[in-house]
Motif scaffolding. Structure first.
Motif, PDB file in Angstrom:
ATOM      1  N   ARG A 112     -50.244 -49.165  -9.187  1.00 36.69           N
ATOM      2  CA  ARG A 112     -50.749 -49.879  -9.723  1.00 36.69           C
ATOM      3  C   ARG A 112     -52.031 -50.029  -8.683  1.00 36.69           C
ATOM      4  O   ARG A 112     -52.771 -50.964  -9.049  1.00 36.69           O
ATOM      5  N   LYS A 161     -53.054 -50.402 -24.570  1.00 36.53           N
ATOM      6  CA  LYS A 161     -52.056 -51.521 -23.737  1.00 36.53           C
ATOM      7  C   LYS A 161     -51.358 -51.939 -24.119  1.00 36.53           C
ATOM      8  O   LYS A 161     -51.643 -53.131 -25.247  1.00 36.53           O
ATOM      9  N   SER A 197     -49.074 -55.446 -23.734  1.00 36.27           N
ATOM     10  CA  SER A 197     -48.845 -56.711 -23.023  1.00 36.27           C
ATOM     11  C   SER A 197     -47.397 -57.326 -23.988  1.00 36.27           C
ATOM     12  O   SER A 197     -47.249 -57.225 -24.988  1.00 36.27           O
ATOM     13  N   ARG A 223     -44.763 -60.624 -23.481  1.00 35.67           N
ATOM     14  CA  ARG A 223     -44.306 -61.949 -22.309  1.00 35.67           C
ATOM     15  C   ARG A 223     -43.086 -62.319 -23.596  1.00 35.67           C
ATOM     16  O   ARG A 223     -42.577 -62.279 -24.910  1.00 35.67           O
ATOM     17  N   ASN A 233     -43.979 -46.664 -20.966  1.00 34.81           N
ATOM     18  CA  ASN A 233     -44.062 -46.132 -19.959  1.00 34.81           C
ATOM     19  C   ASN A 233     -44.453 -47.779 -19.118  1.00 34.81           C
ATOM     20  O   ASN A 233     -45.589 -47.152 -18.481  1.00 34.81           O
ATOM     21  N   GLY A 234     -44.147 -48.901 -18.659  1.00 31.11           N
ATOM     22  CA  GLY A 234     -44.067 -50.103 -18.022  1.00 31.11           C
ATOM     23  C   GLY A 234     -43.097 -50.520 -17.081  1.00 31.11           C
ATOM     24  O   GLY A 234     -41.892 -49.750 -16.923  1.00 31.11           O
ATOM     25  N   GLY A 235     -43.346 -51.515 -17.036  1.00 26.91           N
ATOM     26  CA  GLY A 235     -42.555 -52.836 -16.407  1.00 26.91           C
ATOM     27  C   GLY A 235     -42.602 -53.892 -16.370  1.00 26.91           C
ATOM     28  O   GLY A 235     -44.085 -54.264 -17.070  1.00 26.91           O
ATOM     29  N   GLY A 236     -42.653 -54.729 -15.354  1.00 23.97           N
ATOM     30  CA  GLY A 236     -42.758 -56.260 -14.718  1.00 23.97           C
ATOM     31  C   GLY A 236     -42.283 -56.839 -14.383  1.00 23.97           C
ATOM     32  O   GLY A 236     -40.633 -56.583 -13.917  1.00 23.97           O
ATOM     33  N   HIS A 237     -42.446 -58.009 -14.795  1.00 25.25           N
ATOM     34  CA  HIS A 237     -41.119 -59.216 -14.665  1.00 25.25           C
ATOM     35  C   HIS A 237     -40.110 -59.591 -15.632  1.00 25.25           C
ATOM     36  O   HIS A 237     -40.722 -58.902 -16.918  1.00 25.25           O
ATOM     37  N   ALA A 283     -42.731 -61.327 -18.028  1.00 16.81           N
ATOM     38  CA  ALA A 283     -44.407 -60.796 -18.209  1.00 16.81           C
ATOM     39  C   ALA A 283     -44.480 -59.541 -17.812  1.00 16.81           C
ATOM     40  O   ALA A 283     -44.152 -59.647 -16.557  1.00 16.81           O
ATOM     41  N   ALA A 284     -44.659 -58.627 -18.940  1.00 16.61           N
ATOM     42  CA  ALA A 284     -44.601 -56.972 -18.434  1.00 16.61           C
ATOM     43  C   ALA A 284     -45.514 -56.251 -18.984  1.00 16.61           C
ATOM     44  O   ALA A 284     -46.972 -56.908 -20.184  1.00 16.61           O
ATOM     45  N   GLY A 332     -47.117 -51.995 -19.887  1.00 22.52           N
ATOM     46  CA  GLY A 332     -47.246 -50.961 -20.115  1.00 22.52           C
ATOM     47  C   GLY A 332     -48.273 -50.137 -21.130  1.00 22.52           C
ATOM     48  O   GLY A 332     -49.227 -50.587 -21.528  1.00 22.52           O
ATOM     49  N   GLU A 333     -47.839 -48.688 -20.577  1.00 22.65           N
ATOM     50  CA  GLU A 333     -48.677 -47.908 -22.194  1.00 22.65           C
ATOM     51  C   GLU A 333     -47.990 -47.002 -23.045  1.00 22.65           C
ATOM     52  O   GLU A 333     -47.143 -46.899 -23.155  1.00 22.65           O
TER      53      GLU A 333
HETATM   54  P1  5GP Z   1     -49.929 -57.951 -18.511  1.00 20.65           P
HETATM   55  O1  5GP Z   1     -49.861 -57.961 -19.812  1.00 20.65           O
HETATM   56  O2  5GP Z   1     -50.403 -59.510 -17.637  1.00 20.65           O
HETATM   57  O3  5GP Z   1     -50.802 -56.751 -18.527  1.00 20.65           O
HETATM   58  O4  5GP Z   1     -49.724 -57.793 -17.115  1.00 20.65           O
HETATM   59  C1  5GP Z   1     -48.275 -58.355 -17.010  1.00 20.65           C
HETATM   60  C2  5GP Z   1     -46.636 -57.876 -16.017  1.00 20.65           C
HETATM   61  O5  5GP Z   1     -46.744 -56.557 -16.602  1.00 20.65           O
HETATM   62  C3  5GP Z   1     -47.980 -56.768 -14.440  1.00 20.65           C
HETATM   63  O6  5GP Z   1     -48.031 -58.453 -14.091  1.00 20.65           O
HETATM   64  C4  5GP Z   1     -47.056 -56.685 -14.303  1.00 20.65           C
HETATM   65  O7  5GP Z   1     -46.212 -56.810 -13.469  1.00 20.65           O
HETATM   66  C5  5GP Z   1     -46.785 -55.953 -15.359  1.00 20.65           C
HETATM   67  N1  5GP Z   1     -47.578 -54.582 -16.372  1.00 20.65           N
HETATM   68  C6  5GP Z   1     -48.864 -54.800 -16.892  1.00 20.65           C
HETATM   69  N2  5GP Z   1     -48.989 -53.202 -17.078  1.00 20.65           N
HETATM   70  C7  5GP Z   1     -47.624 -52.457 -16.624  1.00 20.65           C
HETATM   71  C8  5GP Z   1     -47.801 -50.540 -16.559  1.00 20.65           C
HETATM   72  O8  5GP Z   1     -48.809 -49.732 -17.233  1.00 20.65           O
HETATM   73  N3  5GP Z   1     -47.168 -50.468 -15.686  1.00 20.65           N
HETATM   74  C9  5GP Z   1     -46.221 -51.481 -15.084  1.00 20.65           C
HETATM   75  N4  5GP Z   1     -44.615 -51.255 -13.801  1.00 20.65           N
HETATM   76  N5  5GP Z   1     -45.832 -53.045 -15.308  1.00 20.65           N
HETATM   77  C10 5GP Z   1     -47.035 -53.529 -16.387  1.00 20.65           C
END
Ligand code: 5GP
Ligand code: MN
Length: 345
Positions: free
Chosen positions: A105, A286, A288, A290, A306-310, A313-314, A316-317
């Motif tokens: 990160r 990218k 995003s 919610r 390929n991502g993750g998060g809460h 709110a998460a 990836g790519e």
């Molecule tokens: P946002 O949508 O604001 O970019 O990301 C929201 C949340 O998703 C971030 O706080 C982070 O925890 C998670 N997140 C965003 N992008 C990625 C990513 O590419 N990989 C992972 N593992 N988590 C991500």
């Protein structure tokens, strides 16, 4: 008094490190947001006040709406000053890793931080932290890393040494990671902490205005266009999708951060519980996500993007074209209908 959330043992460990170490680096995640910057500057001004040689080093540029915070000019941005950033990290005796749970990160800072022989302290609220630090203060139940910084300073018995600039940065992080206290914000102690910050002299109304009411005309028009022309609604899956291509972003003179918050807009529609935003970047798309209630967007992001998060709110790519990303999203929606249980909100 507020409850003790951080273990006493960890507070003492950090306190001991601070007694011994002088050269300190604070770092946070790539594309730093209000909480990453807020927690970093909150700790920075406090340590500066203790007389430490402290620097904040971040992987890439800050969004414009955070530049009002005192200390942003002193932040060392790796993409601008790579050698200086690496020098500071390699010479540090102590590194604080704030608001991230995995070395990946911090993007381009990864190598320097992992090679550094400094003692490392993680302070974070993301799930499942990787073990790259000597001391791990990880509390996913806490709404922001900035709140953890407030708690740490108080618990070390140094609340009276918290400068106003720390308080402003901490409030900014608490505010932005809860959408101005509209989610993850039912813990009464959040408001006790805010009261303490206001007593220290922060102007919370001004902070709100600086963060949220400083948009450019292009940004407002881009967001309007995205909602009126580029939003798909899938009522049968309680889901929505917004996508913006590079060409569209260019048309509205897109700057980093201009689509911040857009992914939340569909959640304002009655019956919509899952929102995805796809933004075409240089190398990938990218993603995003919610959600409202118990719908696990981190699961969707991890399983397909390929991502993750809460939970709510998460991100990836997606490596491929915008059409392919949209097609994938549309095709997987039925797989997640089972998570659309009846929540009250
Ligand atoms: P946002 O949508 O604001 O970019 O990301 C929201 C949340 O998703 C971030 O706080 C982070 O925890 C998670 N997140 C965003 N992008 C990625 C990513 O590419 N990989 C992972 N593992 N988590 C991500
Ligand atoms: Mn955070």
């Amino acid at each position: 008094m507020i409850n003790k959330i951080i273990a006493e043992e960890k507070i003492q460990q950090v306190r001991k490190l601070l007694e011994k170490k002088e050269k300190i680096v604070i770092t946070c995640h790539v594309s730093p947001d209000g909480d990453a910057v807020g927690s970093s500057l909150g700790l920075y001004h406090f340590l500066d006040g203790l007389g430490k040689e402290v620097n904040v080093v971040v992987p890439d540029l800050l969004p414009k709406n955070l530049l009002f915070l005192k200390g942003t000019k002193e932040i060392v941005v790796y993409t601008r000053y790579p050698e200086f950033a690496e020098k500071l990290i390699s010479e540090a005796e102590l590194i604080f890793c704030l608001d991230f749970n995995a070395l990946s990160r911090i993007d381009r800072l990864q190598k320097a931080v992992s090679l550094s022989e400094a003692k490392k302290v993680l302070i974070d609220h993301h799930l499942n932290p990787e073990e790259f630090c000597d001391i791990i203060i990880s509390h996913p139940e806490v709404a922001s890393t900035s709140e953890l910084i407030f708690r740490l300073i108080c618990r070390m018995g140094m609340f009276d040494r918290m400068p106003l600039y720390s308080a402003e940065a901490i409030y900014t992080g608490m505010m932005t990671d809860t959408g101005n206290f509209t989610y993850n914000s039912n813990t009464p102690e959040i408001y006790y902490i805010i009261a303490e910050l206001v007593k220290l002299g922060i102007n919370k109304d001004r902070i709100y205005a600086m963060v949220y009411n400083t948009n450019s005309v292009d940004k407002v028009r881009l967001n309007g266009y995205a909602v009126s022309e580029k939003m798909e609604i899938f009522p049968e899956h309680k889901a929505a999708l917004i996508s913006l291509t590079r060409e569209e972003l260019k048309r509205y003179d897109y700057h980093k951060g201009d689509s911040e918050g857009l992914v939340n807009v569909p959640l304002g529609i009655e019956g919509i519980r899952f929102s995805t935003f796809l933004r075409e970047d240089k190398e990938y798309i990218k993603v995003s996500m919610r959600s409202k209630g118990s719908f696990p967007v981190n699961k969707v992001a991890a399983e397909h993007f390929n991502g993750g998060g809460h939970l709510n709110a998460a991100g990836g790519e997606f490596h491929g074209t915008m059409e392919e990303a949209q097609k994938l999203l549309r095709s997987i929606l039925p797989l997640y209908d089972k998570y659309m249980v009846k929540d009250k909100d």
